[in-house]
Design a protein around this motif. Sequence first.
Motif, PDB file in Angstrom:
ATOM      1  N   GLN A 239       0.836  -1.202   0.000  1.00 39.52           N
ATOM      2  CA  GLN A 239       0.000   0.000   0.000  1.00 39.52           C
ATOM      3  C   GLN A 239       0.871   1.253   0.000  1.00 39.52           C
ATOM      4  O   GLN A 239       0.576   2.233  -0.689  1.00 39.52           O
ATOM      5  N   GLN A 241       4.045   1.532  -1.122  1.00 37.30           N
ATOM      6  CA  GLN A 241       4.750   1.698  -2.392  1.00 37.30           C
ATOM      7  C   GLN A 241       3.808   2.123  -3.519  1.00 37.30           C
ATOM      8  O   GLN A 241       4.189   2.899  -4.402  1.00 37.30           O
ATOM      9  N   LEU A 242       2.588   1.595  -3.482  1.00 36.59           N
ATOM     10  CA  LEU A 242       1.618   1.954  -4.514  1.00 36.59           C
ATOM     11  C   LEU A 242       0.951   3.295  -4.245  1.00 36.59           C
ATOM     12  O   LEU A 242       0.346   3.881  -5.144  1.00 36.59           O
ATOM     13  N   LEU A 249      -7.459   0.093  -3.292  1.00 33.05           N
ATOM     14  CA  LEU A 249      -6.699  -0.874  -4.076  1.00 33.05           C
ATOM     15  C   LEU A 249      -7.563  -2.043  -4.514  1.00 33.05           C
ATOM     16  O   LEU A 249      -7.364  -2.604  -5.606  1.00 33.05           O
ATOM     17  N   LEU A 257      -2.456  -1.729 -12.014  1.00 30.75           N
ATOM     18  CA  LEU A 257      -1.411  -1.469 -11.018  1.00 30.75           C
ATOM     19  C   LEU A 257      -0.011  -1.789 -11.529  1.00 30.75           C
ATOM     20  O   LEU A 257       0.944  -1.085 -11.221  1.00 30.75           O
ATOM     21  N   PHE A 258       0.114  -2.862 -12.307  1.00 34.99           N
ATOM     22  CA  PHE A 258       1.436  -3.316 -12.743  1.00 34.99           C
ATOM     23  C   PHE A 258       1.584  -3.377 -14.265  1.00 34.99           C
ATOM     24  O   PHE A 258       2.647  -3.737 -14.764  1.00 34.99           O
ATOM     25  N   LEU A 277       5.222   0.140 -11.690  1.00 29.26           N
ATOM     26  CA  LEU A 277       3.987   0.454 -10.982  1.00 29.26           C
ATOM     27  C   LEU A 277       3.192   1.503 -11.749  1.00 29.26           C
ATOM     28  O   LEU A 277       3.701   2.188 -12.637  1.00 29.26           O
ATOM     29  N   HIS A 278       1.927   1.660 -11.363  1.00 30.64           N
ATOM     30  CA  HIS A 278       1.057   2.611 -12.041  1.00 30.64           C
ATOM     31  C   HIS A 278       1.551   4.047 -11.894  1.00 30.64           C
ATOM     32  O   HIS A 278       1.227   4.909 -12.720  1.00 30.64           O
ATOM     33  N   ASN A 279       2.365   4.300 -10.860  1.00 34.92           N
ATOM     34  CA  ASN A 279       2.905   5.655 -10.655  1.00 34.92           C
ATOM     35  C   ASN A 279       4.244   5.857 -11.353  1.00 34.92           C
ATOM     36  O   ASN A 279       4.913   6.862 -11.141  1.00 34.92           O
TER      37      ASN A 279
END
Length: 614
Positions: A239, A241-242, A249, A257-258, A277-279
Amino acid sequence: MHAIGAALRPAHHDVVQQDVIRHAHERSATFGLIADMRPDYALLSTSELASRLDESHTLFAHALPVMETLYAQIANTHSMIALTDASGLILHSLGDDDFLARAQKVSLRAGAVWSEALQGTNAIGTTIAAREAITVHGDQHYLRANHFLTCSSVPILDPLGNLSGVLDVTGDRRGYHQHTMALVRMSGQMIENRLIASAFDDGLRIHFHSRPEFIGTLMEGIAVFDSGGRLLSANRSAQFQLGVELGRLRRETLTSLFGATADALAAQAGETCRLELHNGVGVFASVQFDARRAPATPRRSTQPAPPSHLLELCTGDPAMRDIVERVSKVIGKPIPILIGGETGAGKEMLARAIHRDSPRRDGPFVAVNCASLPETLIESELFGYAQGAFTGAAKRGATGKIAQANGGTLFLDEIGDMPLTLQSRLLRVLQERVVEPLGAARATPVDFMLICASNRKLREQVAAGAFREDLYYRVNGLSVTLPPLRERTDLRAIIDRLLAGDDCAGRTVGIADDVLALFARHRWPGNLRQLSNVLRTACAMLDEHDTQIRVGHLPRDFLEELDDAPTPPASDARLADIAVSAVTAALDKHGGNVSAAARALGVSRTTVYRKLRT
């Protein structure tokens, strides 16, 4: 800041902490509590506590080994550890004897409820009310009776984000250590990670971190998806890291997400790969997927299902069938298996069957006999060593057995004989899932199924101080004990299986009824290993035309063991008659020549004379 920072930094600044305490005091007042009043010291009955423990058995099973490890870190600090359910009922506690005696005076023990409604502001009750980690120090407790305490508690959430319980460390306020909360936080995360792993053993799990050396440690993120790519759960590090809390989530997918699909990642199971990751943050990831489950997109296959190696061990004995059924239920789950039993009872045979039936069947099976390695070599054998780590070391270093088991199964036989100095190093490997070779500058992540075995009673070893208690609970996930051969009801089936295998070099050989009767009488101190050796030797004694093992083919020392055994009871007199008949038949065949009969039977002349006097 990476996940370790999230694990160690305080949950609130001091100002926020004071606000939490203030609101807790306000709630305590609304419950009608008065600071000078005597707390509610009522305890649940033994049967009621047992019932509540059963309701929380999953939490308790995964929290207990973590509590034992935590206690090893805070022992002799005048403190205790408590585990509660979501209502504040203390399910289990352990700690220093001197402090436990004081704690019991204020009912800080199993069976007591430490909710705010009953005990006022306290770390357990306030953690439940605020769903936050909290330290309540001295006179911050609402009731004066509890002012001698300092308590640090963290909430334990189940894989869906619901409150499952509370982990608490309580001690004398005069011995308060600021690092206590960090230890409690990390222990709480360990429990939550174990709960996730056990709840979703049949899903696709991604273990990830921006630094590869943190995969397999407490700092890794864990995200679990179903076969269709829908997120089921994620631990606190994931959580963090994302950058998204669990409630949101769970509306996301593997693709969002990935940027990957379940089928694509399932194909990389057991490997370390790179994901984004999505970010936009790049991470290293280890993918785990239960190969026994069908993938999201079914694929037609003409390959038959692989045979169960465990079921092959079921040859009619009820105790063995029970063991196989129990072991089968934990295969593929992060639960270590401890196999007990006498020497030669088949512990390694069972371990290999577990490995061959597991999702790690294509990985290595690495067996280490902790009793056979010299103490001077066992450390380098287990952990390996770097180049030039010590005099005589190989120029390129060596990979240890633990690292060799990565992706497969590590079988530690006779673990009860492992030196205490190495038990602490093994415990660290099992906790952090990294191994540090001798002389190496960095640790290496490892991932393996752990199976241990011992012919010693490890509980007695713990009581005697010869085996670490925290390591015992770490290796003792599911414990099974193999029955000795003399107690098994499937002796004939075992013999037939051994004779059909390598023991007779491919020959079709049977066993005479009188020999089977002798086998049934024997105590078999060496168990299956001894039986295999006896059959192999007997097969070697067969002439080319022989198709059946008879008494004369049996090893001499085996027959002498029978002679030295205690006199059989009256119910076993038939077996003794069979032995006498064999001697008589041999004498008749050799014209009464005792020496020739003895040679044919593979026994001494004294034995022949003894049987004739029977």
